[in-house]
Scaffold this motif. Structure first.
Motif, short mmCIF file in Angstrom:
data_model
loop_
_atom_site.label_atom_id
_atom_site.label_comp_id
_atom_site.label_asym_id
_atom_site.label_seq_id
_atom_site.Cartn_x
_atom_site.Cartn_y
_atom_site.Cartn_z
N MET A 1 0.78 -1.23 0.00
CA MET A 1 -0.02 0.00 0.00
C MET A 1 0.80 1.33 -0.11
SD MET A 1 -3.15 0.33 2.49
CE MET A 1 -4.36 -1.06 2.56
N ASP A 2 0.66 2.26 -0.98
CA ASP A 2 1.38 3.32 -0.85
C ASP A 2 0.77 4.50 -0.06
OD1 ASP A 2 -0.44 3.67 -2.80
OD2 ASP A 2 0.75 4.78 -4.22
N TYR A 3 1.31 5.53 -0.11
CA TYR A 3 0.82 6.67 0.67
C TYR A 3 -0.57 7.24 0.14
CZ TYR A 3 0.89 11.05 3.51
OH TYR A 3 0.67 12.09 4.19
N THR A 5 -2.92 5.60 -1.56
CA THR A 5 -3.90 4.59 -1.13
C THR A 5 -4.17 4.82 0.29
OG1 THR A 5 -2.99 3.04 -2.69
CG2 THR A 5 -4.63 2.30 -1.14
N ILE A 6 -3.33 5.03 1.24
CA ILE A 6 -3.86 5.35 2.60
C ILE A 6 -4.63 6.52 2.49
CG2 ILE A 6 -2.78 5.70 4.88
CD1 ILE A 6 -0.68 3.82 4.15
N GLN A 7 -4.08 7.83 2.07
CA GLN A 7 -4.81 8.97 2.23
C GLN A 7 -6.29 8.81 1.46
OE1 GLN A 7 -2.24 11.74 -0.11
NE2 GLN A 7 -1.79 12.76 1.83
N GLY A 8 -6.25 8.11 0.47
CA GLY A 8 -7.99 7.70 0.06
C GLY A 8 -8.53 7.11 1.10
N ILE A 9 -7.91 6.19 1.80
CA ILE A 9 -8.95 5.13 2.57
C ILE A 9 -9.22 6.32 3.70
CG2 ILE A 9 -8.85 3.47 4.51
CD1 ILE A 9 -7.00 1.93 2.29
N ILE A 10 -8.46 7.02 4.46
CA ILE A 10 -8.67 8.05 5.49
C ILE A 10 -9.51 9.15 5.04
CG2 ILE A 10 -7.43 9.69 6.85
CD1 ILE A 10 -4.85 8.08 6.84
N THR A 11 -9.49 9.44 3.87
CA THR A 11 -10.37 10.47 3.45
C THR A 11 -12.06 9.92 3.26
OG1 THR A 11 -8.85 11.39 2.00
CG2 THR A 11 -11.07 11.88 1.45
N LEU A 12 -11.98 8.68 2.82
CA LEU A 12 -13.32 7.92 2.79
C LEU A 12 -13.88 7.84 4.13
CD1 LEU A 12 -15.35 6.51 1.09
CD2 LEU A 12 -14.05 4.42 1.26
N VAL A 13 -12.97 7.33 5.12
CA VAL A 13 -13.59 7.13 6.52
C VAL A 13 -14.03 8.62 6.97
CG1 VAL A 13 -12.78 6.30 8.48
CG2 VAL A 13 -11.93 5.03 6.89
N LEU A 14 -13.12 9.65 6.88
CA LEU A 14 -13.82 10.82 7.44
C LEU A 14 -14.69 11.25 6.69
CD1 LEU A 14 -10.30 12.53 7.84
CD2 LEU A 14 -11.77 11.42 9.71
N ILE A 15 -15.25 11.05 5.48
CA ILE A 15 -16.47 11.42 4.57
C ILE A 15 -17.57 10.74 5.23
CG2 ILE A 15 -17.89 11.27 2.58
CD1 ILE A 15 -15.15 12.15 1.10
N LEU A 16 -17.33 9.36 5.50
CA LEU A 16 -18.43 8.54 6.21
C LEU A 16 -19.00 8.87 7.44
CD1 LEU A 16 -17.26 5.08 4.76
CD2 LEU A 16 -19.28 6.36 3.97
N VAL A 17 -17.82 9.25 8.32
CA VAL A 17 -17.92 9.73 9.78
C VAL A 17 -18.90 10.98 9.64
CG1 VAL A 17 -16.96 10.82 11.77
CG2 VAL A 17 -15.99 8.45 10.85
N PHE A 18 -18.48 12.10 8.93
CA PHE A 18 -19.09 13.36 8.67
C PHE A 18 -20.51 13.04 8.23
CE2 PHE A 18 -20.72 16.54 5.91
CZ PHE A 18 -20.65 17.82 6.72
N VAL A 19 -20.73 12.22 7.19
CA VAL A 19 -22.15 11.77 7.02
C VAL A 19 -22.91 11.29 7.90
CG1 VAL A 19 -23.75 10.51 5.22
CG2 VAL A 19 -21.69 11.65 4.35
N GLY A 20 -22.33 10.35 8.82
CA GLY A 20 -23.26 9.72 9.83
C GLY A 20 -23.43 10.78 10.90
#
Length: 58
Positions: A1-3, A5-20
């Protein structure tokens, strides 16, 4: 996993938290509790005014 991909996963998780949080805050089931919490500021004033009207002093 490169940097990237990790940034993309973190961004996705934060968007899901915000929507929740957004969905939780604007849920119709929570509205009564939020309205009561918003009016807590005025409850002390009402008690003070009622005591003043009845002649009681604190």
């Amino acid at each position: 996993m490169d940097y990237g991909t990790i940034q993309g996963i973190i961004t996705l998780v934060l968007i899901l938290v915000f929507v929740g949080i957004f969905a939780w805050a604007y849920s119709s089931r929570r509205q009564k509790q939020f309205d009561e919490a918003a009016n807590l500021v005025f409850s002390d004033e009402e008690q003070h005014q009622n005591a003043k009207d009845s002649g009681e002093h604190k």
